[in-house]
Every structure is written in structure tokens, then in C-alpha cells.
Design a protein around this motif. Structure first.
Motif, short mmCIF file in Angstrom:
data_model
loop_
_atom_site.label_atom_id
_atom_site.label_comp_id
_atom_site.label_asym_id
_atom_site.label_seq_id
_atom_site.Cartn_x
_atom_site.Cartn_y
_atom_site.Cartn_z
N LEU A 66 -9.78 29.13 -67.22
CA LEU A 66 -10.09 28.16 -66.16
C LEU A 66 -9.78 28.73 -64.78
O LEU A 66 -10.53 28.51 -63.82
N ASN A 67 -8.66 29.45 -64.70
CA ASN A 67 -8.29 30.06 -63.42
C ASN A 67 -9.40 30.96 -62.90
O ASN A 67 -9.70 30.97 -61.71
N GLN A 100 -10.07 39.34 -62.51
CA GLN A 100 -9.14 40.16 -63.28
C GLN A 100 -9.26 41.61 -62.80
O GLN A 100 -10.00 42.40 -63.38
N GLY A 154 -5.36 23.65 -52.76
CA GLY A 154 -5.10 25.08 -52.90
C GLY A 154 -3.67 25.39 -53.29
O GLY A 154 -3.15 26.48 -53.03
N GLU A 191 -16.07 38.86 -62.14
CA GLU A 191 -15.24 39.36 -63.23
C GLU A 191 -14.09 40.19 -62.67
O GLU A 191 -12.93 40.02 -63.03
N ILE A 192 -14.44 41.11 -61.76
CA ILE A 192 -13.44 42.00 -61.21
C ILE A 192 -12.45 41.24 -60.33
O ILE A 192 -11.23 41.44 -60.40
N ALA A 193 -12.95 40.32 -59.57
CA ALA A 193 -12.07 39.56 -58.68
C ALA A 193 -11.08 38.73 -59.50
O ALA A 193 -9.92 38.60 -59.15
N LEU A 223 -4.83 21.16 -56.89
CA LEU A 223 -5.86 22.19 -56.92
C LEU A 223 -6.74 22.10 -55.67
O LEU A 223 -7.07 23.12 -55.05
N ILE A 229 -12.07 28.80 -61.43
CA ILE A 229 -11.67 28.18 -60.16
C ILE A 229 -11.72 29.20 -59.03
O ILE A 229 -12.23 28.93 -57.94
N LYS A 230 -11.20 30.40 -59.33
CA LYS A 230 -11.20 31.44 -58.31
C LYS A 230 -12.63 31.79 -57.90
O LYS A 230 -12.93 31.93 -56.72
N ARG A 281 -13.99 29.16 -55.61
CA ARG A 281 -13.37 29.04 -54.30
C ARG A 281 -13.69 30.19 -53.35
O ARG A 281 -13.94 29.99 -52.19
N PHE A 282 -13.56 31.38 -53.92
CA PHE A 282 -13.54 32.54 -53.01
C PHE A 282 -14.78 33.40 -53.09
O PHE A 282 -15.01 34.23 -52.24
N TYR A 283 -15.52 33.27 -54.14
CA TYR A 283 -16.57 34.27 -54.32
C TYR A 283 -17.93 33.63 -54.55
O TYR A 283 -18.67 34.03 -55.43
#
Lengths: 396, 388
Positions: free
Chosen positions: A146-147, A169, A115, A165-167, A112, A150-151, A154-156
Motif C-alpha cells: 500500500l505504501n 523501492q 502527510g 517502482e524505483i521510487a 495520511l 500511496i507514494k 503523491r509524488f510521482y
């Protein structure tokens, strides 16, 4: 007038016969009333909750422990044990302590952090399909949750909740389990079993009385009495015994059994009663037709009982109708249960109207007419034979 | 021994005179096998009809439909439903088991990152079809979202692998132990078919015993057996045991050799479990018959009700652990339950028979049951007459 009195005589003769016959009472009255309760009791819990699993957490990190905690918190899965190795987990499975294993790899956090994708193994005991379903669904849900986190991390960083929420899903979806929201076993299997009980017990009851009459009157299906010479009167007289009884039992199933075990019930009772009329009639006439093959009263138990399971599977409830091979589908049209099981599930559980079960409704009426003709021919032949024998003895 | 042989010879002669009995004994178990094997020959039901309410109708929504259609269990109907209520109507008519609703503006919202919403409806009154379709619809919806995320990440200059790892850092990998293809036939046929055979054994045992009384020949049988209840019963049912055991062998050969169902033990082992269960069922029937002092129809009725319930309570479809504690305890009283437990341990998993020794002992205990009712059965041989 003669016709009406014949009907009455047949009716009262049969009725007294049945009252004396504990076997018919058992199958026509006790089984239809008690068996639904037993089945409902078996499937009452509807779904399996808290399937015990073992966890082999090779990573043993904050995140992996969080996964385990979240899984434990789901309704369907319970973390019953922690094992140090897969062998140990299998040992737990063997003793019946657990029904599956969750394995989190040692490189879980490392992957993880780099990446990369990491894989959690779900090992389910395939002794039953439901264990597998519960384990897979719960662990997939936890992983999606969990994903998402994590996302977001990491990214937002710094994004609003809505953006996260949008990113996480981009396309949202929700599933609606119609007509059986709990996805329960009782709500699925019980309605079909109820209808099958009606047909099978009618076949057994009429088969047994037929066999009994044959035994008592030296192989004749009908007693050697003048009122039994009139085929139509005999058919009507017999129908008037079983039809009211089974309509009441059908209502008992519709209301009482469904209510007692809180099965989904959307249907209208009027549509149901209208649908039951051809079902019970066709069952009665089929039972009479088939009773021409019954020579000893116990034979029908031998012949009919073990047919119940194939009939349940062939009807398209236990096994989807579209997956039933063509040959068996044609065979299934011989039996009223095929149409009735589907019709009942759709009317009772899914709130279908009579017009929405039209093909089944018509099918049942066709069976009613066909079996009535068969039953009439069968009784007519028997009656003619009896009549000519009587004339012959009178001539002497 | 000489007496036994004489009774066996009598049995064979009796059977050869009753064509219906021969048909039942030899044909019915084979028809059952053919029925279940051909019914579930696909393993999992294929191409279950699902409907579509596509109010958006763009390239992207058509991609979702194609993804869905490519799945083995799902077949998207060509007909497009105009509204959710129309699709629901089709479901109530039994034409589809599920449908996917793609609202208008889905594509537009997705491109503008405004999180469109898909909905799918599955008919859980048909649990098997409904669950399988729900799985496929979920995957397809998930994939639709992933496709959008993926293009975003690729646009940021990530490789395919990196993009996938970014979208789904943790993946779940399924390892169904013992039945890797999730074949329904594996988990239903090889319990239900022997289960039906055991129902048949229960019935046939009480039926053939009862016929002795029915035809008033029970005294003759008793005398042939040298006035020993045990010899009379063994003489009566042993020929059937042979036929049933051969049927069980046929089942095992078809399942574990011809169809290749998972079997970690030898054919001989699983066959022995089958024979043990047949003996247990026969013993149970003799016990009931004795208890009822030779009341044939009552014995048959009890055996048939017992046998039918055993399929449900064996736990092969709905697990016993989810049943009421009373039923969990009661499940011990059904030979099929023990057959199932032993099968799971030695055939499905590669466990030693010792892990299910309790079930083996239970089956052996069934065989001792007739001892309890021997006095009553003797009484029946001497005094009881056939009651209809």
C-alpha cells in the motif's frame, strides 16, 4: 575358527532372545518404523495457513477496507470477524475464534491526508510464536504494498511504471529460503527426530536385553556360557544383530519417510550410508556401556525416555547451536545424536557432502572408538569374573 | 485411613532403600529445570552467525553491514566470502545460518536510481535461526532503501518526520499479547519442563506399580489395603503425588516469580492446574496399567510413547489448529494439552478459568479413568504374575 563360531553362537543366542522379547521388538522394530509416520502426520501441514484474526476498523474508509481485503487475501491470514471495539475483539480471541486483532485507527485517513505517518496495530496471541510470525509478516507485506501505491500517487504522478517502482523501492531485495523453501515445520523438525529415534530405541533395546540377562542370570550381564568369555566375539556378535537392522531402518527413514511426506531431500545416499556407519556403531557401543548401569530391565525406560527432549534441544536443531551455553555443548558431545542430528540435516536436507560434515563424521568415529573401549572393558571384566567363578566351582 | 497410613509408611521405607529411585524422583526433575532455563536464558538466541558476499565493497555497503551487525540476533562473520557458492558451502558446513549478497555495482546503481538488487539466503533447515536472521536481513535491506529515499526527500526540503511519513505512510506496530519481548523461554520452557515432568509422572507411576508384581509383593500390598484396589493404588501413588506437586511448585516459583514470566493469575492458581495435571497423568498411568492387567513393561512403553507425543500435540510449538482434524480431536487425550490451554487462558492472558472450562472438565475426567479399569486391576492383584 573358534572365534568365528563364538561370534555365531553369541549372535544366534541374542537373536533368539530378541525374537522372544516383545519389548525389544517394540523398540527396535515397531517404534523406528511407526513413530516417524506419526510425527510426520503431526507436522504434515508444515506451516499454519489462514490464521483467523479480528479486525477493528475504526477508520472504515475505502483505503482501510482495502488494507483489510488485501490482508484477507494473503495465504497466512484470514479475516474471520469484524469487531466494533478492542474489547469485542478480545472476547473473540477468548472464545478461540481468532488468534489476533488488527486495529486501524480512526485518524487513519486524516493522518495520511496530512502527510503524516499512521500506525496500524497488530495484536497477536503469543500462545504460539507462529501466530505472531504469520500476522506480522502478512500485515507488513500488505503495508509495504500500500505504501508503494500511496507514494506513487503523491509524488510521482505521470511517471512511468518503472520509475514508480524505483521510487517506491530504491533498493530491491529478495529473500531465498534455502533447503526448506516452505519454511515448514516437518522439514525442520522431522529429520532431527528421525535420528534421535534411532539412538533412543537402540539404547532402550540393548538396555532391556542387558537388564533381562542380568535378571535371568543372577545379576550377570552375560549368560554363563563359554562363548561369552571372549569379549571381542560378544561385541561383534551383538553388533552384527543391531547394525544391519538399524542400517535398514536408517535407509527406510532416508527414502521412505522423506518421500511419503515430501521432505526436502538433496543428499547422496552414499554419503549418508558412510555417515550412518559410525553413528549406529557408536550408538550400539554407548548403549552397551550405559547398560552397565541398568540392573532391572524396566530401568532403562525410566532413564532414557525423558532424555529425548533435552537431547533434541542440546543438539542445536530446535535451539540454534551457537546459542547453546558452553557447558551444555560439552555435555552434548557425550551423545552421538548431537553429531548425527546435525550431520543428517546437512546431508539429507541441505545436500552437504561427507567432507562438509567432516567434524561431525570424525566426532562419531571418536565416540565409536571410545565407547567400544568402554564396552570391551565392561564385558571383559564381567567375563573374567564369570570365568573365575566357574573355575572355582570346578575346583570344588 | 489407618491402612493408607501403613501403606504410605511402607512406600517411604521402600524408597529409602532404593537410591536410584530417590535420585530419579528428586534430582531428575530439577536437572530438567536447570537445563531448559539455562539453555534459553537469553530469551532469544543472540549473535547468530551470518555471512557476507560483498562484491561492491563501498561506503554504502559497509553501512548495511554495520546496521546488520548492530542487530541483536545477527553477527556478521569477519570472513568475507568471495562468491555465493562459497557462502553456500559455508552454510552446508554449518558455519553460518544465512548470508547477504551485495552484487558489484550496487552503490553505483543506487546513486543513478537504477534500483540495485540485494539478495539474502537463509537456511530454513534450522528454522529458528533461519527465521530470526531472515527478519534481521529484511529489516537491514529495507533500511538501506529507506536511507536512499530519505536523502532524496530531504534534498527536496522536507523535514525528517515528513520524509519518514513520505517513505512509509503506513507503519505496522507489533503488540505481542502476553509475551512482549518474544522470549522463547516463555513460550517453550514453561510448557516443555512441566511436560517432561508429566512424562516422568506417567512412567514413574507405572514403574512403581509394576515393581510390586516384579517382586511378587502385590498380594501383600492388596491385603494391607484390606483387599481394596482403590486403597492399594492411592496408598502406592499418593506419596509420589506429594513429591511431584512440590516439583511443580518449584517450577512455578522459578518461572513466575524468579524469572518473571508473565502470569496474570496467582501462583496458587497455576500450581493447582499443575497438580490437577499431575493427578490426571497418574490416573492415566493407573488406567493403562489396569487395562494391561499389570503387564509392567507394556504399560511403561505405552506411557512413554504417549508422554513423548504429548509435547508435540500440546500445540506449544506447532499449533494444533494446523494439524489434521483427527489429531485435533486426539489432542484431547493428552493431559499436557489441557495444561497448556488452561495456562494460556489464565496465566498468559488474563482470562477467567471459565473460558477453558472444557479443559478443566477433561482433566477431571482423566481422574475418573482408573474407575473403569478397577475390575481388571483387581484381577491383576489376585491372579497376574510378573511377565518380563
Amino acid at each position: 575358527m573358534r572365534f568365528l563360531s563364538d561370534i555365531y553362537k553369541v549372535w544366534s543366542f541374542e537373536f533368539r532372545n530378541i525374537l522372544r522379547d516383545s519389548g525389544v521388538i517394540l523398540f527396535a522394530l515397531i517404534v523406528p518404523l511407526a513413530y516417524p509416520l506419526l510425527y510426520a502426520f503431526i507436522y504434515n501441514n508444515e506451516t499454519i495457513r489462514e490464521v483467523p484474526v479480528a479486525v477493528v476498523d475504526e477508520a472504515d474508509s475505502q483505503l482501510s477496507r482495502r488494507f483489510v481485503r488485501m490482508l484477507d487475501a494473503t495465504a497466512d491470514v484470514k479475516v474471520a470477524a469484524r469487531a466494533l471495539s478492542m474489547e469485542e475483539a478480545e472476547e473473540l480471541n477468548r472464545t478461540g475464534m481468532t488468534y489476533g486483532t488488527i486495529r486501524i485507527p480512526a485518524e487513519f485517513d486524516k493522518q495520511l491526508a496530512r502527510g503524516e505517518q499512521t500506525t496500524i496495530g497488530v495484536y497477536a496471541d503469543m500462545a504460539g510464536m507462529l501466530y505472531y510470525k504469520a500476522l506480522m509478516l502478512s500485515s507488513t507485506n500488505v503495508s509495504l504494498e500500500l505504501n508503494k501505491e500511496i507514494k506513487a500517487e503523491r509524488f510521482y504522478t505521470g511517471a512511468t511504471d518503472r520509475q514508480l517502482e524505483i521510487a517506491a523501492q530504491p533498493v530491491e531485495y529478495f529473500d531465498v529460503a534455502l533447503f526448506n523453501p516452505k519454511g515448514g515445520f516437518a522439514a525442520f523438525l522431522l529429520p532431527a527426530v528421525l535420528m534421535l529415534i534411532l539412538q533412543q530405541t537402540l539404547m532402550l533395546s540393548i538396555g532391556m536385553t542387558g537388564g533381562e540377562t542380568r535378571e535371568r542370570y543372577a545379576g550377570r550381564v552375560l549368560p554363563p556360557r563359554p562363548e561369552f568369555d571372549n569379549t571381542l566375539a560378544v561385541l561383534l556378535g551383538k553388533t552384527l544383530i543391531y547394525f544391519p537392522l538399524y542400517m535398514i531402518e536408517a535407509l527406510y527413514m532416508f527414502y521412505f519417510v522423506s518421500d511419503l511426506f515430501t521432505l526436502p531431500m538433496l543428499g547422496s545416499v552414499v554419503d549418508y550410508v558412510l555417515f550412518m556407519i559410525p553413528y549406529i556403531l557408536s550408538c550400539i557401543f554407548m548403549a552397551i556401556t550405559f547398560s552397565s548401569f541398568i540392573f532391572r530391565r524396566e530401568d532403562c525406560i525410566m532413564l532414557y525416555v525423558f532424555m529425548s527432549l533435552p537431547l533434541l534441544f542440546i543438539s542445536g536443531i530446535s535451539w540454534p547451536g551457537t546459542a547453546v551455553p558452553e557447558f551444555w555443548k560439552v555435555v552434548s558431545w557425550i551423545f552421538p545424536s548431537t553429531f548425527a542430528l546435525n550431520g543428517y540435516v546437512r546431508i539429507h536436507s541441505m545436500g552437504a557432502t561427507l567432507s562438509q560434515v567432516e567434524p561431525e563424521f570424525i566426532g562419531l568415529w571418536v565416540q565409536t572408538i571410545v565407547y567400544m573401549v568402554f564396552a570391551a572393558i565392561f564385558y571383559h571384566k564381567v567375563a573374567r569374573k564369570a570365568e573365575s567363578e566357574r573355575l572355582a566351582t570346578e575346583d570344588k | 485411613m489407618k491402612r493408607l497410613l501403613k501403606i504410605w509408611w511402607r512406600e517411604i521405607r521402600l524408597f529409602s532403600k532404593r537410591p536410584m529411585m530417590l535420585t530419579l524422583l528428586f534430582v531428575a526433575p530439577i536437572v530438567l529445570l536447570l537445563f531448559f532455563v539455562s539453555l534459553m536464558s537469553d530469551g532469544l538466541p543472540k549473535d547468530l552467525p551470518a555471512g557476507l558476499v560483498d562484491e561492491d565493497n563501498t561506503q554504502i555497503t559497509r553501512t548495511i553491514v554495520r546496521t546488520l551487525d548492530a542487530m541483536e540476533q545477527t553477527e556478521v562473520m569477519n570472513h568475507r566470502y568471495a562468491s555465493v557458492s562459497e557462502a553456500r558451502d559455508a552454510m552446508q558446513r554449518g558455519e553460518i545460518y544465512a548470508f547477504l549478497h551485495i552484487p558489484a555495482g550496487t552503490t553505483e546503481k543506487a546513486l543513478a536510481q537504477r534500483q540495485p538488487r540485494l539478495a539474502f539466503y537463509t537456511n530454513q533447515s534450522y528454522l529458528v535461526a533461519g527465521s530470526l536472521l531472515m527478519r534481521d536481513l529484511r529489516t537491514a535491506s529495507e533500511l538501506a532503501g529507506m536511507a536512499i529515499s530519505r536523502s532524496t526527500f530531504l534534498a527536496k526540503g522536507m523535514t525528517d518526520d515528513q520524509a519518514m511519513a513520505a517513505i512509509r505512510p503506513i507503519v505496522i506496530e507489533a503488540h505481542p499479547i502476553g509475551n512482549s519481548v518474544l522470549d522463547y523461554s516463555v513460550y517453550l520452557s514453561n510448557i516443555i519442563v512441566p511436560g517432561c515432568l508429566l512424562i516422568f509422572v506417567l512412567l514413574f507411576t507405572s514403574y512403581t506399580l509394576g515393581l510390586e508384581w516384579k517382586y511378587g509383593k502385590q498380594r501383600k500390598l492388596y491385603n494391607m489395603a484390606g483387599q481394596s484396589t482403590t486403597i492399594a493404588v492411592i496408598g502406592k501413588i499418593a506419596p509420589q503425588t506429594v513429591v511431584f506437586s512440590l516439583m511443580m511448585l518449584l517450577y512455578d516459583v522459578v518461572f513466575y516469580r524468579y524469572l518473571g514470566f508473565p502470569c496474570h493469575c496467582s501462583l496458587l492458581e497455576i500450581w493447582s492446574v499443575g497438580i490437577l495435571s499431575i493427578l490426571a497423568a497418574q490416573a492415566f498411568a493407573v488406567f493403562v496399567f489396569g487395562l494391561l492387567q499389570g503387564h509392567m513393561r507394556m504399560a511403561m512403553s505405552i506411557c512413554s510413547l504417549w508422554g513423548i507425543v504429548s509435547i508435540s500435540i500440546s500445540g506449544c510449538s506447532f499449533p494444533v489448529m494446523a494439524m489434521d482434524p483427527i489429531l485435533q480431536a486426539a489432542s484431547w487425550l493428552f493431559p499436557l494439552r489441557h495444561y497448556y490451554l488452561i495456562y494460556v487462558a489464565v496465566a498468559l492472558h488474563d482470562w477467567s478459568i471459565m473460558s477453558v472450562w472444557t479443559s478443566v472438565v477433561a482433566l477431571l475426567c482423566f481422574m475418573l479413568l482408573p474407575v473403569l479399569s478397577t475390575p481388571m486391576l483387581r484381577n491383576a492383584f489376585l491372579h497376574a504374575v510378573y511377565k518380563p
